[in-house]
Write an enzyme that holds these catalytic residues in place. Structure first.
Site, PDB file in Angstrom:
ATOM      1  N   VAL A  73       0.792  -1.082  -0.023  1.00  8.47           N
ATOM      2  CA  VAL A  73       0.013  -0.057   0.131  1.00  8.47           C
ATOM      3  C   VAL A  73       0.831   1.265   0.026  1.00  8.47           C
ATOM      4  CG1 VAL A  73      -1.795   1.376   1.206  1.00  8.47           C
ATOM      5  CG2 VAL A  73      -1.710  -1.032   1.099  1.00  8.47           C
ATOM      6  N   GLU A 165      -3.585   1.685  -2.237  1.00 12.72           N
ATOM      7  CA  GLU A 165      -3.159   3.132  -1.998  1.00 12.72           C
ATOM      8  C   GLU A 165      -3.859   3.716  -1.003  1.00 12.72           C
ATOM      9  OE1 GLU A 165      -5.694   5.237  -2.661  1.00 12.72           O
ATOM     10  OE2 GLU A 165      -6.802   3.308  -3.053  1.00 12.72           O
ATOM     11  N   GLY A 307     -10.736   1.685  -0.937  1.00 12.15           N
ATOM     12  CA  GLY A 307      -9.058   1.730  -1.415  1.00 12.15           C
ATOM     13  C   GLY A 307      -8.341   0.574  -0.335  1.00 12.15           C
ATOM     14  N   GLU A 308      -7.133   1.113  -0.017  1.00  7.47           N
ATOM     15  CA  GLU A 308      -6.356   0.536   0.641  1.00  7.47           C
ATOM     16  C   GLU A 308      -5.789  -0.896   0.286  1.00  7.47           C
ATOM     17  OE1 GLU A 308      -7.948  -0.093   4.699  1.00  7.47           O
ATOM     18  OE2 GLU A 308      -8.676   1.926   4.744  1.00  7.47           O
ATOM     19  N   GLY A 309      -6.319  -1.341  -0.818  1.00  9.66           N
ATOM     20  CA  GLY A 309      -5.785  -2.897  -1.202  1.00  9.66           C
ATOM     21  C   GLY A 309      -7.117  -3.589  -0.812  1.00  9.66           C
TER      22      GLY A 309
END
Length: 340
Positions: A73, A165, A307-309
């Protein structure tokens, strides 16, 4: 790192499609033959079968396994926030990075369940990029540095790479990248991000339109689009994608922002993303449009937009299931079942 990285200049990106490893058709064919011999009707496991075959092609073996799944990330801050495009202050980026390190975010929980080794890399959070309505977001040197840092973060021992991200303002950056890469009105790509209301979304679209007008000359040039409109985490994602390709590691892309980060590579040559799997189709309005433009069929559709993966980590569970079936099921001959 490899013979390809670190890159000395962004202009070197254009030569990579011809130099990076390609899909191993022989390994994929052997995996396809194995799928045809397993105790099930042909094609009955659907996408699980094609995931296993694609893993075989990229890993260069008919019986691929996931011994190590790496999740990266990348976090960055953006000058475009000066235009009031986000309801949260930029300090939240660093605060969320601290939360990741403390194990308190959604991505921590999902990686723990699906078995991914998570690393969070903060990219100069005290030094935001420039406001792309006023100037290019990054210099070539800044973009190249972030790209090479992303490439350096990839573990060549990994069997699969998950990308995510974090960055306040980066849904605006993602929409700008998507519009610059694939055209259409800014409003076609712009969504609520971290919670903008209708007026906020309209404002984001107007800001993106100003940026695109200012930098109209970058059209068709993926490296220039990334430098002019992107951010450090977007450049790092591109670097990680390319390094993974050099190591023959398949990539699970997360949601809209992560996928938009990869879009400049698609402009350079769509083949640069052949080893990338779209983990999911998210709720951000531009994500489905973006996946269609990049001809990526998502594995999941769960209305995610965090997000964050997180979507990539969830898709890892399905990828593990695909390989468990591929490698562990008996063949018709082994099971003594008629019909193989």
């Amino acid at each position: 790192m490899t013979e390809h990285f670190p890159l000395a200049a962004l202009a070197d990106l254009a030569a990579l499609p011809a130099r990076l490893p390609r899909y191993d058709e022989e390994a994929a064919r052997a995996a396809r033959d194995r799928q045809a011999s397993l105790t099930k009707p042909p094609g009955s496991l659907g996408r699980l079968e094609t995931l296993a075959i694609d893993m075989a092609g990229w890993r260069g073996t008919s019986r691929p396994q996931i011994r190590k799944a790496q999740a990266l990330v990348f976090a960055g801050n953006h000058g475009i926030c000066a235009q009031g495009v986000n309801p949260f202050p930029q300090e939240v980026t660093a605060q969320m990075v601290a939360n990741f390190h403390a194990g308190g975010a959604a991505i921590n929980q999902i990686c723990a369940i699906t078995g991914a080794d998570l690393t969070v890399i903060a990219l100069d959070l005290d030094h935001a990029t420039q406001d792309f309505t006023q100037s290019p977001a990054m210099t070539e040197a800044e973009c190249l540095d972030a790209l090479n840092r992303g490439a350096a973060a990839v573990d060549r021992a990994a069997d699969v790479l998950l990308l995510g991200e974090m960055g306040i303002g980066n849904s605006t950056v993602a929409a700008a990248l998507a519009a610059a890469c694939f055209g259409g009105a800014p409003g076609d790509w712009t969504g609520p991000g971290t919670g903008s209301d209708a007026a906020g979304v309209a404002h984001k679209a107007q800001v993106i339109a100003r940026g695109l007008e200012r930098h109209a000359g970058v059209s068709g040039d993926g490296a220039a689009i990334l430098t002019t409109l992107g951010g450090r985490e977007q450049a790092a994602i591109c670097g990680a994608i390319l390094a993974a390709r050099a190591y023959r590691i398949p990539v699970l892309l997360d949601g809209f922002i992560c996928t938009a980060a990869a879009a400049p590579l698609h402009v350079i040559d769509p083949a640069l993303l052949d080893h990338c799997i779209a983990s999911h189709r998210g709720a951000e309005p531009g994500h489905g449009r973006l996946l269609d433009a990049m001809a990526k069929d998502p594995v999941l559709a769960l209305d995610l937009r965090l997000g964050e993966g997180t979507g990539a980590a969830l898709a890892l569970g399905l990828l593990r299931a695909a390989l468990a079936c591929h490698n562990g099921m008996a063949t018709f001959a082994e099971a003594g079942v008629t019909g193989g």
